[in-house]
Design a protein around this motif. Structure first.
Motif, PDB file in Angstrom:
ATOM      1  N   ALA A 166      64.164   6.677 100.703  1.00  0.00           N
ATOM      2  CA  ALA A 166      64.013   6.496  99.330  1.00  0.00           C
ATOM      3  C   ALA A 166      63.752   7.904  98.659  1.00  0.00           C
ATOM      4  CB  ALA A 166      62.965   5.430  99.222  1.00  0.00           C
ATOM      5  N   VAL A 167      62.842   8.837  99.152  1.00  0.00           N
ATOM      6  CA  VAL A 167      62.653   9.801  98.635  1.00  0.00           C
ATOM      7  C   VAL A 167      63.765  10.648  98.497  1.00  0.00           C
ATOM      8  CG1 VAL A 167      61.161  12.010  98.824  1.00  0.00           C
ATOM      9  CG2 VAL A 167      60.102   9.626  99.175  1.00  0.00           C
ATOM     10  N   LYS A 187      61.051   2.550 100.802  1.00  0.00           N
ATOM     11  CA  LYS A 187      59.499   2.166 100.760  1.00  0.00           C
ATOM     12  C   LYS A 187      58.986   3.274 100.256  1.00  0.00           C
ATOM     13  CE  LYS A 187      59.371   4.084 105.547  1.00  0.00           C
ATOM     14  NZ  LYS A 187      60.633   4.282 106.137  1.00  0.00           N
ATOM     15  N   ALA A 188      57.886   3.295  99.471  1.00  0.00           N
ATOM     16  CA  ALA A 188      57.094   4.228  98.798  1.00  0.00           C
ATOM     17  C   ALA A 188      56.856   5.685  99.778  1.00  0.00           C
ATOM     18  CB  ALA A 188      55.879   3.640  97.985  1.00  0.00           C
ATOM     19  N   PRO A 189      56.755   6.886  99.004  1.00  0.00           N
ATOM     20  CA  PRO A 189      56.465   7.901  99.666  1.00  0.00           C
ATOM     21  C   PRO A 189      54.908   7.641 100.113  1.00  0.00           C
ATOM     22  CG  PRO A 189      56.686   8.464  97.389  1.00  0.00           C
ATOM     23  CD  PRO A 189      57.178   7.049  97.724  1.00  0.00           C
ATOM     24  N   THR A 190      54.702   8.253 101.445  1.00  0.00           N
ATOM     25  CA  THR A 190      53.350   8.392 101.904  1.00  0.00           C
ATOM     26  C   THR A 190      52.982   9.632 102.331  1.00  0.00           C
ATOM     27  OG1 THR A 190      54.384   7.727 104.262  1.00  0.00           O
ATOM     28  CG2 THR A 190      53.503   5.565 102.777  1.00  0.00           C
ATOM     29  N   LEU A 198      62.815  17.837  85.468  1.00  0.00           N
ATOM     30  CA  LEU A 198      62.999  17.159  86.715  1.00  0.00           C
ATOM     31  C   LEU A 198      64.154  17.328  87.459  1.00  0.00           C
ATOM     32  CD1 LEU A 198      62.719  13.934  84.198  1.00  0.00           C
ATOM     33  CD2 LEU A 198      61.190  14.451  85.904  1.00  0.00           C
ATOM     34  N   MET A 248      62.431  20.731  94.418  1.00  0.00           N
ATOM     35  CA  MET A 248      61.298  20.670  95.199  1.00  0.00           C
ATOM     36  C   MET A 248      61.050  19.825  96.203  1.00  0.00           C
ATOM     37  SD  MET A 248      59.063  23.134  93.438  1.00  0.00           S
ATOM     38  CE  MET A 248      57.386  22.442  93.071  1.00  0.00           C
ATOM     39  N   ILE A 249      61.522  18.467  96.018  1.00  0.00           N
ATOM     40  CA  ILE A 249      61.459  17.293  96.965  1.00  0.00           C
ATOM     41  C   ILE A 249      62.327  17.806  98.322  1.00  0.00           C
ATOM     42  CG2 ILE A 249      61.946  14.989  97.402  1.00  0.00           C
ATOM     43  CD1 ILE A 249      61.232  14.247  94.486  1.00  0.00           C
ATOM     44  N   LEU A 258      62.508  11.702 106.566  1.00  0.00           N
ATOM     45  CA  LEU A 258      61.183  10.538 106.958  1.00  0.00           C
ATOM     46  C   LEU A 258      61.094   9.763 106.044  1.00  0.00           C
ATOM     47  CD1 LEU A 258      58.607  13.646 106.829  1.00  0.00           C
ATOM     48  CD2 LEU A 258      59.934  12.698 108.959  1.00  0.00           C
ATOM     49  N   ASN A 259      61.718   9.604 104.768  1.00  0.00           N
ATOM     50  CA  ASN A 259      61.615   8.475 104.059  1.00  0.00           C
ATOM     51  C   ASN A 259      63.017   8.638 103.163  1.00  0.00           C
ATOM     52  OD1 ASN A 259      61.399   6.926 101.505  1.00  0.00           O
ATOM     53  ND2 ASN A 259      59.116   7.038 101.640  1.00  0.00           N
ATOM     54  N   TRP A 317      52.823  15.794  98.017  1.00  0.00           N
ATOM     55  CA  TRP A 317      53.731  16.876  97.503  1.00  0.00           C
ATOM     56  C   TRP A 317      54.470  16.645  96.319  1.00  0.00           C
ATOM     57  CZ3 TRP A 317      54.535  22.068  97.746  1.00  0.00           C
ATOM     58  CH2 TRP A 317      56.032  22.524  97.437  1.00  0.00           C
ATOM     59  N   ILE A 318      54.808  15.465  96.290  1.00  0.00           N
ATOM     60  CA  ILE A 318      55.735  14.852  95.094  1.00  0.00           C
ATOM     61  C   ILE A 318      54.656  14.831  93.771  1.00  0.00           C
ATOM     62  CG2 ILE A 318      56.864  13.083  93.914  1.00  0.00           C
ATOM     63  CD1 ILE A 318      57.968  12.313  96.667  1.00  0.00           C
ATOM     64  N   ALA A 345      54.160  18.339  92.846  1.00  0.00           N
ATOM     65  CA  ALA A 345      55.359  18.939  92.184  1.00  0.00           C
ATOM     66  C   ALA A 345      55.490  18.575  90.803  1.00  0.00           C
ATOM     67  CB  ALA A 345      56.629  18.854  93.085  1.00  0.00           C
ATOM     68  N   LEU A 346      55.491  17.077  90.659  1.00  0.00           N
ATOM     69  CA  LEU A 346      55.507  16.501  89.308  1.00  0.00           C
ATOM     70  C   LEU A 346      54.383  17.016  88.386  1.00  0.00           C
ATOM     71  CD1 LEU A 346      57.207  14.439  87.786  1.00  0.00           C
ATOM     72  CD2 LEU A 346      55.451  12.724  88.497  1.00  0.00           C
ATOM     73  N   GLY A 383      51.761  13.156 103.514  1.00  0.00           N
ATOM     74  CA  GLY A 383      52.099  14.655 102.943  1.00  0.00           C
ATOM     75  C   GLY A 383      53.087  14.475 101.786  1.00  0.00           C
ATOM     76  N   GLU A 384      54.281  13.825 101.889  1.00  0.00           N
ATOM     77  CA  GLU A 384      55.400  13.761 100.852  1.00  0.00           C
ATOM     78  C   GLU A 384      54.797  13.004  99.644  1.00  0.00           C
ATOM     79  OE1 GLU A 384      59.838  12.559 102.705  1.00  0.00           O
ATOM     80  OE2 GLU A 384      58.610  11.136 102.621  1.00  0.00           O
ATOM     81  N   LEU A 438      62.294  19.208  89.903  1.00  0.00           N
ATOM     82  CA  LEU A 438      61.347  18.362  90.968  1.00  0.00           C
ATOM     83  C   LEU A 438      62.375  17.707  92.101  1.00  0.00           C
ATOM     84  CD1 LEU A 438      59.004  16.706  91.290  1.00  0.00           C
ATOM     85  CD2 LEU A 438      59.919  14.938  89.927  1.00  0.00           C
ATOM     86  N   PHE A 488      60.853  20.098 100.533  1.00  0.00           N
ATOM     87  CA  PHE A 488      59.881  19.584 101.523  1.00  0.00           C
ATOM     88  C   PHE A 488      60.457  18.781 102.355  1.00  0.00           C
ATOM     89  CE2 PHE A 488      56.654  16.316 102.942  1.00  0.00           C
ATOM     90  CZ  PHE A 488      55.546  17.107 102.859  1.00  0.00           C
ATOM     91  N   THR A 489      61.299  17.804 102.148  1.00  0.00           N
ATOM     92  CA  THR A 489      61.896  16.806 103.136  1.00  0.00           C
ATOM     93  C   THR A 489      62.622  17.309 104.088  1.00  0.00           C
ATOM     94  OG1 THR A 489      63.584  16.266 101.668  1.00  0.00           O
ATOM     95  CG2 THR A 489      61.745  14.856 101.450  1.00  0.00           C
TER      96      THR A 489
END
Lengths: 532, 175
Positions: free
Chosen positions: A282-283, B12-15, A324, A330-331, A279-280, B21-22, B25-26, B17-18, A327, A334-335
């Motif tokens: 960068a994430v 791009k910055a997360p938007t 971290l 965890m990311i 989806l992203n 969630w981040i 989690a953080l 639900g992501e 983390l 989700f992704t």
């Protein structure tokens, strides 16, 4: 509910804006299924490494069954010497040889096919493969000959035959050469402008795994070289506390190579099985960067109840930055499923909250292995890992069966299962052979997953009753002082045996089908792979 | 696709639900990070990791001296030793036994020194299930206060050769 078109629905390559002119000088074929370029030289080395990986998996698996049947109290199969000997063999085959051979293959694939490039160097690939095979064979020979009954960790002052340490060093250097060849491939691809822009996500993840591999293998050299020279009588013994610190820089970090490689394969299999798309970017990429930066600190939690390092050191190193790295997982946790959901919803499986999940191609072993791996690694492996890595909880868990309960969920239920899923695509696409008995292959990931989950959970419960890991006899027969464990612990150890047997059944089906497919399978050269 | 090249401006910055969630989690990672030092000061069972370098022979000499002055009996041929309340106690691990058997008083605090004469060993107290690492060359000091009287098993849970699974002892706690 399921549209028939979905099963085995391989992604039709969309526009590939980044692909420019390849540099293969003719030694390339176009994949009949995905349309991607396959460097023939890389293909050969992917095949060689994959074959060695499966050989290691087979040895490690047969040994695992014997170990499981030994820890099952009412069976108690092996004599004590052979229990410890085969436990050493199990660790090396599963945690090191199966994983690293597989990962070198993954790196060659990611560097060439996904970047439209040729392999960096054929000579380096041979050198890497030769060293790894020599090292692995040496270690196996020493272990099975009873010259290295020191377990995977070989904590000094326990001493093995020098050839054992030399074998580990050769294997590690071979792996390092393979990693260097991967970096060389990327350099050549960049230099020859085979692509434009940023590398694909799977390549990015492979680069993360490769960077972690360099750090890991340097720790390996740092600890194994002085241990080898000590075993030869040339130098003093390394300090035991120092050894543990640096060895875990090898031991735990090597499992982080597996994590990064496994997560890359999750993305890869998500794309191959349902056409999932991150989806992203960068994430996802940011999470890989977190792995590179922080995951090495996970090594510190092996020393939580050690002398030699103080409470401040332990708390600092196992809290701030290790989390971290957590983390990052965890990311990805989700992704990855989010990308699968997104892809399936786009195909029209929109019914309710979980309609997409029910509609997923559960009969495709590539998908089921990948998704079960994600769930087992995330829930069972991840949660136990973070729990055990706490200073206080580690006191009630250190060296009990809770520890193998954790890492069988991460390495066997997570990485191994994921790589099994990968094989269901590597064999048709790289070896160009079809799997026989597809119905059995469809069942295989479920069998293996059920066995590992059963085993990991019962190990964890037995460990919480204090049952030690790496221990032949729960009854302490022949001991000066009687030791008794709760009857629940004995029951749990029986379940460990049942789980191990079930997992072995899944494993041996995988190995037999894969070997059959590779050597006697129906060729699919010239046409797309059969759908799962 | 994960195996294809991303579009040029993929950053791009997360938007949505992501992003949520981040954030969650953080936040959880921050809680975990704070929880460990919090429990170190607040919790009742912690190790400070206090330890000193010691030559195995020196540690054995200290243990023998400790046994000589505090011995109160014998159990299966192994001396039973009762340290002074609030004092130091010594326990040495070797292939494949612990020496001596300790006899402690409930609710008294002891400084328990553990070390090894040969390989690495484990200090695993059952059924309490408390586990510590024993290294040769290191005097590992555990400050302990037994709170329940009874007979405890002490087992080794670090592989130390083929007799590993027979390595066990007792710790006695009396009212």
């Amino acid at each position: 509910m399921r549209a028939p078109a979905l099963e085995g629905d391989l992604p039709v390559p969309e526009e590939k804006p980044g692909f420019l002119k390849g540099n293969h000088a003719g030694a390339v074929r176009t994949c009949d299924t995905t349309g991607l370029p396959v460097c023939l030289e890389a293909q050969k080395f992917i095949q060689l490494n994959a074959v060695m990986a499966v050989v290691a998996l087979l040895i490690g698996g047969v040994v695992a069954l014997l170990l499981g049947l030994t820890r099952w109290p009412s069976v108690h199969l092996l004599p004590s010497e052979w229990y410890y000997r085969l436990l050493t063999a199990h660790g090396f085959n599963m945690l090191i040889f199966w994983m690293i051979f597989m990962e070198i293959g993954i790196l060659y694939f990611a560097g060439t096919t996904l970047l439209n490039s040729r392999l960096g160097s054929k000579a380096l690939a041979w050198l890497s493969f030769g060293l790894m095979v020599t090292g692995a064979v040496t270690v196996e020979a020493m272990v099975f000959a009873g010259k290295a009954d020191v377990l995977l960790t070989s904590y000094v002052p326990i001493k093995a035959h020098p050839a054992f340490y030399l074998g580990i060093i050769l294997f590690a250097v071979g792996a390092l050469v393979g990693v260097i060849n991967f970096f060389l491939t990327i350099y050549i691809a960049k230099r020859d402008k085979t692509y434009a822009g940023s590398v694909p996500l799977v390549v990015f993840g492979a680069i993360a795994a490769a960077i972690i591999a360099v750090v890991t293998l340097l720790h390996g050299a740092l600890v194994m070289i002085p241990t080898f020279t000590w075993s030869m009588g040339w130098t003093e013994m390394p300090d035991p506390a120092w050894y543990r610190l640096v060895w875990w820089g090898l031991g735990h970090s090597s499992q982080q190579i597996n994590v990064a490689a496994m997560v890359s394969c999750w993305y890869l299999l998500g794309t191959l099985t349902v056409g999932a798309k991150p989806l992203n970017q960068a994430v996802c990429r940011g999470a890989f960067v977190l792995y590179i930066l922080f995951i090495n600190l996970a090594s510190a939690h092996h020393l939580l109840v050690d002398p030699g390092v103080g409470a401040g050191w332990k708390i600092w190193n196992t809290s701030y930055a290790m989390y971290l790295a957590v983390l990052a997982s965890m990311i990805h946790g989700f992704t990855v499923p989010a990308s699968v959901e997104h892809a399936l919803r786009k195909k029209g499986f929109n019914k309710g909250l979980f309609g997409w999940l029910f509609a997923a191609p559960w009969k495709n072993p590539g998908f089921s292995a990948f998704f079960l791996s994600l769930v087992i690694f995330g829930f069972l492996g991840g949660i136990t890992g973070v729990t055990l890595g706490t200073q206080q909880i580690n006191i009630i868990a250190h060296n009990t069966l809770r520890i193998p309960g954790h890492f069988h969920a991460t390495v066997a239920g997570g990485a191994t299962l994921c790589f099994m899923g990968l094989a269901y695509y590597v064999v048709p696409l790289i070896f160009r052979k079809e799997y026989p008995l597809k119905a059995l292959a469809r069942l295989q990931p479920y069998l293996f997953a059920a066995g590992i989950v059963t085993m990991a959970i019962s190990m964890s419960f037995a460990g919480s009753y204090g049952v030690p890991r790496r221990h032949w006899d729960l009854e302490f027969t022949g001991s000066q002082f009687a030791v008794g464990f709760d009857s629940a612990a004995h029951f749990m150890m029986g379940i460990v045996g049942v789980g191990a047997t079930l997992a072995f059944t899944g494993l041996i089906i995988f190995v037999l089908l894969t070997v059959w497919a590779v050597f006697f399978g129906k060729s699919n050269a010239g046409k797309p792979m059969e759908s799962w | 696709m994960s195996i294809h090249f991303p579009e040029t401006n993929w950053f791009k910055a997360p938007t949505g639900g992501e992003r949520v969630w981040i954030g969650l989690a953080l936040a959880w990672c921050v809680v975990l990070t704070l929880a460990m030092p919090y429990w170190h000061f607040k919790g009742k069972q912690n190790s400070t990791g206090e330890s000193y370098r010691v030559a195995p022979a020196d540690f054995m000499a200290r243990t023998e001296k400790f046994v000589g002055t505090n011995k109160v009996g014998e159990l299966k041929g192994v001396p039973v030793v009762q340290p002074a309340p609030g004092g130091d106690a010594y326990l040495v691990a070797m292939m494949w036994k612990f020496y001596p058997v300790l006899k402690l008083k409930k609710d008294q605090t002891y400084r328990l020194h553990v070390s090894s004469l040969d390989l690495q060993h484990g200090f695993s107290l059952q059924p309490m299930n408390m586990n510590f690492q024993i290294l040769p060359g290191y005097d590992h000091v555990l400050t302990i206060t037994p709170t329940i009287s009874g007979e405890y098993s002490l087992i080794c849970n670090e592989f130390c050769g083929f007799g590993h699974h027979t390595m066990a002892s007792k710790i006695l706690v009396e009212d």
